[in-house]
Scaffold this motif. Sequence first.
Motif, mmCIF file in Angstrom:
data_model
loop_
_atom_site.group_PDB
_atom_site.id
_atom_site.type_symbol
_atom_site.label_atom_id
_atom_site.label_comp_id
_atom_site.label_asym_id
_atom_site.label_seq_id
_atom_site.Cartn_x
_atom_site.Cartn_y
_atom_site.Cartn_z
ATOM 1 N N ALA A 14 -36.361 30.957 7.558
ATOM 2 C CA ALA A 14 -35.933 29.565 7.703
ATOM 3 C C ALA A 14 -36.369 29.010 9.042
ATOM 4 O O ALA A 14 -36.842 27.882 9.151
ATOM 5 N N ALA A 15 -36.236 29.838 10.083
ATOM 6 C CA ALA A 15 -36.592 29.376 11.417
ATOM 7 C C ALA A 15 -38.086 29.105 11.531
ATOM 8 O O ALA A 15 -38.518 28.164 12.199
ATOM 9 N N ALA A 16 -38.876 29.913 10.869
ATOM 10 C CA ALA A 16 -40.331 29.810 11.001
ATOM 11 C C ALA A 16 -40.860 28.463 10.524
ATOM 12 O O ALA A 16 -41.840 27.941 11.054
ATOM 13 N N ALA A 344 -24.124 17.361 11.108
ATOM 14 C CA ALA A 344 -25.135 17.278 12.159
ATOM 15 C C ALA A 344 -24.598 17.805 13.479
ATOM 16 O O ALA A 344 -25.281 18.547 14.196
ATOM 17 N N MET A 345 -23.352 17.422 13.822
ATOM 18 C CA MET A 345 -22.765 17.888 15.076
ATOM 19 C C MET A 345 -22.543 19.395 15.045
ATOM 20 O O MET A 345 -22.728 20.090 16.052
ATOM 21 N N GLN A 346 -22.161 19.911 13.907
ATOM 22 C CA GLN A 346 -21.937 21.349 13.797
ATOM 23 C C GLN A 346 -23.252 22.126 13.926
ATOM 24 O O GLN A 346 -23.294 23.205 14.525
ATOM 25 N N ALA A 347 -24.325 21.562 13.377
ATOM 26 C CA ALA A 347 -25.628 22.205 13.532
ATOM 27 C C ALA A 347 -26.063 22.198 14.993
ATOM 28 O O ALA A 347 -26.638 23.165 15.498
ATOM 29 N N ARG A 348 -25.793 21.108 15.681
ATOM 30 C CA ARG A 348 -26.111 21.041 17.110
ATOM 31 C C ARG A 348 -25.310 22.092 17.887
ATOM 32 O O ARG A 348 -25.819 22.714 18.829
ATOM 33 N N MET A 349 -24.054 22.252 17.521
ATOM 34 C CA MET A 349 -23.226 23.241 18.193
ATOM 35 C C MET A 349 -23.828 24.636 18.067
ATOM 36 O O MET A 349 -23.895 25.414 19.023
ATOM 37 N N LEU A 350 -24.287 24.943 16.861
ATOM 38 C CA LEU A 350 -24.881 26.258 16.620
ATOM 39 C C LEU A 350 -26.153 26.435 17.447
ATOM 40 O O LEU A 350 -26.321 27.449 18.130
ATOM 41 N N ALA A 351 -27.033 25.462 17.395
ATOM 42 C CA ALA A 351 -28.330 25.585 18.066
ATOM 43 C C ALA A 351 -28.188 25.711 19.570
ATOM 44 O O ALA A 351 -28.961 26.415 20.222
ATOM 45 N N THR A 352 -27.211 25.028 20.150
ATOM 46 C CA THR A 352 -27.034 25.048 21.596
ATOM 47 C C THR A 352 -26.141 26.184 22.069
ATOM 48 O O THR A 352 -25.942 26.352 23.271
ATOM 49 N N GLY A 353 -25.593 26.954 21.136
ATOM 50 C CA GLY A 353 -24.691 28.036 21.530
ATOM 51 C C GLY A 353 -23.374 27.531 22.062
ATOM 52 O O GLY A 353 -22.681 28.222 22.801
ATOM 53 N N GLY A 364 -26.957 27.621 7.494
ATOM 54 C CA GLY A 364 -28.174 27.569 6.702
ATOM 55 C C GLY A 364 -29.090 26.438 7.133
ATOM 56 O O GLY A 364 -30.068 26.147 6.459
ATOM 57 N N ASP A 365 -28.762 25.787 8.261
ATOM 58 C CA ASP A 365 -29.543 24.652 8.734
ATOM 59 C C ASP A 365 -30.818 25.143 9.420
ATOM 60 O O ASP A 365 -30.773 25.789 10.467
ATOM 61 N N LYS A 366 -31.973 24.842 8.833
ATOM 62 C CA LYS A 366 -33.251 25.367 9.330
ATOM 63 C C LYS A 366 -33.527 24.952 10.770
ATOM 64 O O LYS A 366 -34.015 25.748 11.580
ATOM 65 N N GLU A 367 -33.247 23.703 11.081
ATOM 66 C CA GLU A 367 -33.567 23.215 12.411
ATOM 67 C C GLU A 367 -32.677 23.832 13.470
ATOM 68 O O GLU A 367 -33.122 24.154 14.577
ATOM 69 N N ALA A 368 -31.393 24.022 13.138
ATOM 70 C CA ALA A 368 -30.490 24.671 14.079
ATOM 71 C C ALA A 368 -30.911 26.115 14.312
ATOM 72 O O ALA A 368 -30.934 26.600 15.448
ATOM 73 N N ILE A 369 -31.263 26.793 13.242
ATOM 74 C CA ILE A 369 -31.690 28.195 13.348
ATOM 75 C C ILE A 369 -32.971 28.301 14.179
ATOM 76 O O ILE A 369 -33.127 29.210 15.005
ATOM 77 N N ALA A 370 -33.882 27.375 13.984
ATOM 78 C CA ALA A 370 -35.150 27.399 14.733
ATOM 79 C C ALA A 370 -34.930 27.248 16.221
ATOM 80 O O ALA A 370 -35.729 27.723 17.034
ATOM 81 N N ASN A 371 -33.846 26.610 16.599
ATOM 82 C CA ASN A 371 -33.597 26.339 18.008
ATOM 83 C C ASN A 371 -32.539 27.245 18.623
ATOM 84 O O ASN A 371 -32.055 26.980 19.718
ATOM 85 N N LEU A 372 -32.187 28.312 17.936
ATOM 86 C CA LEU A 372 -31.217 29.258 18.476
ATOM 87 C C LEU A 372 -31.680 29.803 19.822
ATOM 88 O O LEU A 372 -32.845 30.153 19.990
#
Length: 439
Positions: A14-16, A344-353, A364-372
């Motif tokens: 997903a991240a790729a 959207a806010m929850q995905a941002r929370m994940l990506a930013t740690g 399962g949000d691809k963009e959040a996972i890509a920015n982990l």
Amino acid sequence: MNHSAFKRRELLQAAAGATALGTLPQVFAQGNFDWKRYAGQSLEVHLIKSPRGELLQRHQKEFEDLTGIKVGAEQMPEQQSRQKTVIEFNSGRTSFDVVHLSYHVQKRQFAKGKWMEDLRPMFANAAPPDFDQKDYSAGGMFYATQSDGRIDSLPLNLDPWILYYNKELFAAKGVAYPKSYAEILEAAKKLHDPANGVAGFVGRGLKNANVPLWTGFFLGWGGQFFDAAGKLATETPEAIASATLYRDLLKTTGPAGIAGYNWNESQSLFLQGKAAMWIDGSGFAPPLEDATKSKVVGKVGYGVMPPGPKAQVSATFGDGIGVSSFSKKKEAAFLYIVWATNKAMQARMLATGSGAPVRLSAYGDKEAIANLKVPAAWLTAVAESLRIAKPGLPIIEPVTEFRDVYGIALNNMLTGGDVAAELKKATAEFAPVVAKSES
């Protein structure tokens, strides 16, 4: 939650193929829902100083542009926040319309005073079409729901405890990831190498801070804080066995001075490569992967807590956000908390740690996972831990006193106190405290 969705391979795939986080979809204008219905109003928002508070303030203009509502938000350190909210709620007037709370400390306290608005009527009448209540995890909704059925907040973040381990140290001695509590202790003993400055295990030994480490083991033993009759059940065989494991891990395989260790000392030792295992909250991962701070970048394993003798449990803590019962702008405040916890806010929370989201879709949000900012293995561990999450502290009003009393007992065990005797003493001391709070 779909178990396979969180396997490492799927996460990496997903991240790729993902794009930048800045393009996260904003699905706000749906159907005939009018986000501008309260335009021109203003809200005061009280936030606990934390990565979540910072994230909400950083994106506040998005809410203001979406709704036409002006927001005045403040962040306050947790201890001061607790004092402020109690004083204002008890006065019958609050300077804030929206309040951020720590569930493991304030849930029961806020419930007794009915200080926050029951949101259930608003779910049907005032929520946008993409609200998707079923997307909130069961653990998050458990925290948000009071014993009488009222849902008086929306969950924002869960912090499941995970097992951090040094893969390099494990491989060097041919030690496998533990599959039980007994194997945690066995692995810690094999990896303990004080001659080379390496502790087999590190964790919280400091009084008050140490209690969640013990209670996590207690829950895995099938322990309950109270029995069926409502009597405190913290001197049971399950309590004694779990406290014995706590003592043995820290006393026999921990570093010198472990009785003075909080999370920060534990983290410091681990990121220096001087500890083989560490159990604590999932939110402590980012510094471990920061080459400017850590000597174990790329060497850290992120594991789900192994099963205990009776259950597999991740002791979990959390925070949420609700509407003050004394607010004159409850409907506008509801829009804010819906926005604050949207997908959207929850995905941002994940990506930013900034935390572990309570919305299942974030994982399962691809963009959040890509920015982990941490490895995908961390995400897998967190997602799987949320499936076995249970509150790591009793949901009572005097939870701070609980931590103080039992924290002293655990600290005494590390310095030679008898496990059963210390628990018996702590139970006798705390029983009247909790009884008074529930009367």
